[in-house]
Write a protein that holds these residues in place. Sequence first.
Motif, PDB file in Angstrom:
ATOM      1  N   PHE A 288       0.844  -1.197   0.000  1.00  0.00           N
ATOM      2  CA  PHE A 288       0.000   0.000   0.000  1.00  0.00           C
ATOM      3  C   PHE A 288       0.881   1.249   0.000  1.00  0.00           C
TER       4      PHE A 288
ATOM      5  N   LEU B 162     -11.939 -20.611  -2.997  1.00  0.00           N
ATOM      6  CA  LEU B 162     -11.784 -19.414  -3.841  1.00  0.00           C
ATOM      7  C   LEU B 162     -13.010 -19.159  -4.714  1.00  0.00           C
TER       8      LEU B 162
ATOM      9  N   SER C 178     -18.340 -11.653  -6.388  1.00  0.00           N
ATOM     10  CA  SER C 178     -18.130 -10.656  -7.435  1.00  0.00           C
ATOM     11  C   SER C 178     -19.412 -10.297  -8.169  1.00  0.00           C
TER      12      SER C 178
ATOM     13  N   VAL D 284     -16.621  -5.093  -3.130  1.00  0.00           N
ATOM     14  CA  VAL D 284     -16.689  -6.551  -3.289  1.00  0.00           C
ATOM     15  C   VAL D 284     -15.574  -7.222  -2.483  1.00  0.00           C
ATOM     16  N   PHE D 285     -14.344  -6.728  -2.646  1.00  0.00           N
ATOM     17  CA  PHE D 285     -13.236  -7.368  -1.933  1.00  0.00           C
ATOM     18  C   PHE D 285     -13.257  -7.041  -0.440  1.00  0.00           C
TER      19      PHE D 285
ATOM     20  N   THR E   1       0.975   0.486  -4.595  1.00  0.00           N
ATOM     21  CA  THR E   1       0.138  -0.493  -5.295  1.00  0.00           C
ATOM     22  C   THR E   1      -1.335  -0.114  -5.067  1.00  0.00           C
ATOM     23  N   PRO E   2      -2.182  -0.163  -6.101  1.00  0.00           N
ATOM     24  CA  PRO E   2      -3.586   0.241  -5.904  1.00  0.00           C
ATOM     25  C   PRO E   2      -4.249  -0.494  -4.737  1.00  0.00           C
ATOM     26  N   VAL E   3      -5.073   0.245  -3.994  1.00  0.00           N
ATOM     27  CA  VAL E   3      -5.747  -0.302  -2.805  1.00  0.00           C
ATOM     28  C   VAL E   3      -6.526  -1.565  -3.174  1.00  0.00           C
ATOM     29  N   LEU E   4      -7.164  -1.527  -4.358  1.00  0.00           N
ATOM     30  CA  LEU E   4      -7.959  -2.679  -4.791  1.00  0.00           C
ATOM     31  C   LEU E   4      -7.086  -3.934  -4.891  1.00  0.00           C
ATOM     32  N   LEU E   5      -5.897  -3.783  -5.462  1.00  0.00           N
ATOM     33  CA  LEU E   5      -4.997  -4.927  -5.617  1.00  0.00           C
ATOM     34  C   LEU E   5      -4.509  -5.435  -4.266  1.00  0.00           C
TER      35      LEU E   5
ATOM     36  N   ALA F  32      -7.433  -7.266  -2.635  1.00  0.00           N
ATOM     37  CA  ALA F  32      -7.717  -8.534  -3.326  1.00  0.00           C
ATOM     38  C   ALA F  32      -6.622  -9.553  -3.050  1.00  0.00           C
ATOM     39  N   ALA F  33      -5.366  -9.102  -3.063  1.00  0.00           N
ATOM     40  CA  ALA F  33      -4.249 -10.016  -2.818  1.00  0.00           C
ATOM     41  C   ALA F  33      -4.331 -10.572  -1.393  1.00  0.00           C
TER      42      ALA F  33
ATOM     43  N   PRO G 127     -15.665  -2.619  -7.105  1.00  0.00           N
ATOM     44  CA  PRO G 127     -14.735  -3.726  -6.839  1.00  0.00           C
ATOM     45  C   PRO G 127     -14.117  -3.646  -5.445  1.00  0.00           C
TER      46      PRO G 127
ATOM     47  N   VAL H 133     -14.797 -16.009  -4.189  1.00  0.00           N
ATOM     48  CA  VAL H 133     -14.405 -14.773  -4.881  1.00  0.00           C
ATOM     49  C   VAL H 133     -15.329 -14.554  -6.080  1.00  0.00           C
TER      50      VAL H 133
ATOM     51  N   ILE I  27      -7.231 -13.170  -1.304  1.00  0.00           N
ATOM     52  CA  ILE I  27      -6.950 -14.427  -2.002  1.00  0.00           C
ATOM     53  C   ILE I  27      -5.844 -15.211  -1.286  1.00  0.00           C
TER      54      ILE I  27
END
Lengths: 448, 169
Positions: free
Chosen positions: A33, A59, A66, A305-306, A37-41, A44-45, A302, A62, A48
């Motif tokens: 962060f 999984l 979504s 969602v995450f 790196t984008p907050v969404l990524l 999500a990372a 998104p 997910v 997952i």
Amino acid sequence: MSGDDLTTIELLVDWLREVLNVWNITGIAVVLFFLGTPVLLVLAAWVIASSYFIVNFPLTNVGISSSDGIKSFIFLAVPLFVITGDFLTEGGISRKLIQFSRSIVGFMAGATAATTMFSCGLFAAVSGSNAATAATMGRLLGPEMIQRGISPGLAGAIVASGGTVGVIIPPSVIFLIYGVTMDVPSVDLFIGGMIPGVLMVIALVGSAVVLTGKIEPGTGISSFSARKVVKTGLKAWAGFIAIGVIFFGIYWGYFSPTEAAGVVALYCFFVGTIPILGGELKVRQIPDILLNSARLAGLLVPLVVFSIQFQQVSSVMGLPEAIQDFLGELGQAYGPTVLIGVMMLLILAVGAITESIAVVLILGPILAPVADSLGINPIHWGVVFVVGTTIGFVTPPYGLNLFVVSGVLHIPYDQIVRQIFKLLIPLMLVWVIVTAVPWMSLVLLASQ
Amino acid sequence: MGRSIDALFSWIEKAIMLVAYLTIILVVGLETIRRIITGEQASWGPEVAMGAFVWLAWFGMAAGVKSRAHLSFTTFRNRMPYRLRQGMEVFDCLLWFVIGAVVMVASWDVVLLNERFNQQIFGTDVPLAAISIAVPLGWAFTMVRVFQQMLAALKGDFGAPEITAENIR
């Protein structure tokens, strides 16, 4: 893929299962962060990796979240309120609301800044977003404030802080998401936010007068004209009808918030495009307006969602319970006042480093049960929580409104940061008052 | 060739977002007005509007990658030495690919499940997969955008994220 490759992948997965735990996954996420790196990524990372390596959570979840996570009728109000704000501005209705605001507070010292704050309050009554409020008012009033001699940094800070009322005065995107997430009626949260929202506007108008009164001396109460108020108010009729439809429609139970948003979006579109009604919106502009608003949905949804999956995975891990236990022990040791203070600091701290919706989705489910155990009414706590997140929205280092205003007005971010603390003080004071006086959030509900 | 593919993808993204957004506004707004006037409302209305929202959200995400609008903390990233920044940009793209692969596989399973059980959108004969397929398709479009972004990063074009009234509200 050869058998050797499969063995290598299996070995890698086994090794990762051995070395990864919740703390180093979270640590890596925090480092990513801060590295941009984008907050969404990042979110999500985390979801997952934790699902697969730590809790063996399927999984497939997910994939299900979504589409199912988005399919909430109340959540549909978010794009509808956003587009309403755009139609309002492009149709020229926002400008008329500003003229009305100016007729009311224009006699005061610091009139332009005060008008900005008052206009933010009016715009907030139709738009549900704090960043939309700041962006719109920044575009319409920011340059004028700078022209009047207010330093760019202070002008930016005024617009950014004015935007905070966007999600407190109903309708509110954040109240909607808080309601959906915490299973609290969003309509009750809307009503609960009314008085605190008005109090915030009063505090911000007062701050504007204090901070810019010497730069732009007032013309005195004698220059106040009731006739001008009526005249500009009549010109802004379209905006008041929109406010009335939302306010009374929801308050009297004719519409759900989503339905009100749909009706008002259509209304603002028609009024905005019909020149005889004063509309300035051209039909050829519509696709671009819709596409710009659509991109916002692509940024926020998104994330939601995450965040929902983050909640699910962290619940399986028992993280909320661990934090709740810690807070519970803190409360027993130091009393409820200290506990509430710590929770408020937590909301502000998390709000200062991430986006409001993420704060609601991550912290909301952790703190709400603690507040409940202290006997705090869930609507009151919802209002306290959302006021805190909106203050986080203008608190450095990552107050999103500060970035928005910096982008809209082309003012360096650090100049706005240097000035924002002057406006954080009144906002914090209002937050403390709203927290200490549950009556403010609950009285209108009681009278319903 | 590259430009025409990019233009085609942009056109499809925009068309889907426009149709989805208009569907949401018209279905929710007009159906509410109809309910107030006639007391009747189509049973499929909310379900269709929510389905359009799913399409809007995931194709909006792809558009957000193209315009580098996804929220991030850029203070340190913007001050990084060239090579480190380039490495981070490529790393982000690889992370997108990994996450995208997981989501596409998982969401495709949902589409197959909807088909296997012959599920339909409430109040219509339209298969439910018409909504759930938006997730893998939206992510596939996103992967194309991420690939373009990675090629740009390898050439040293980091395209500082825009923060304007138009992309953040």
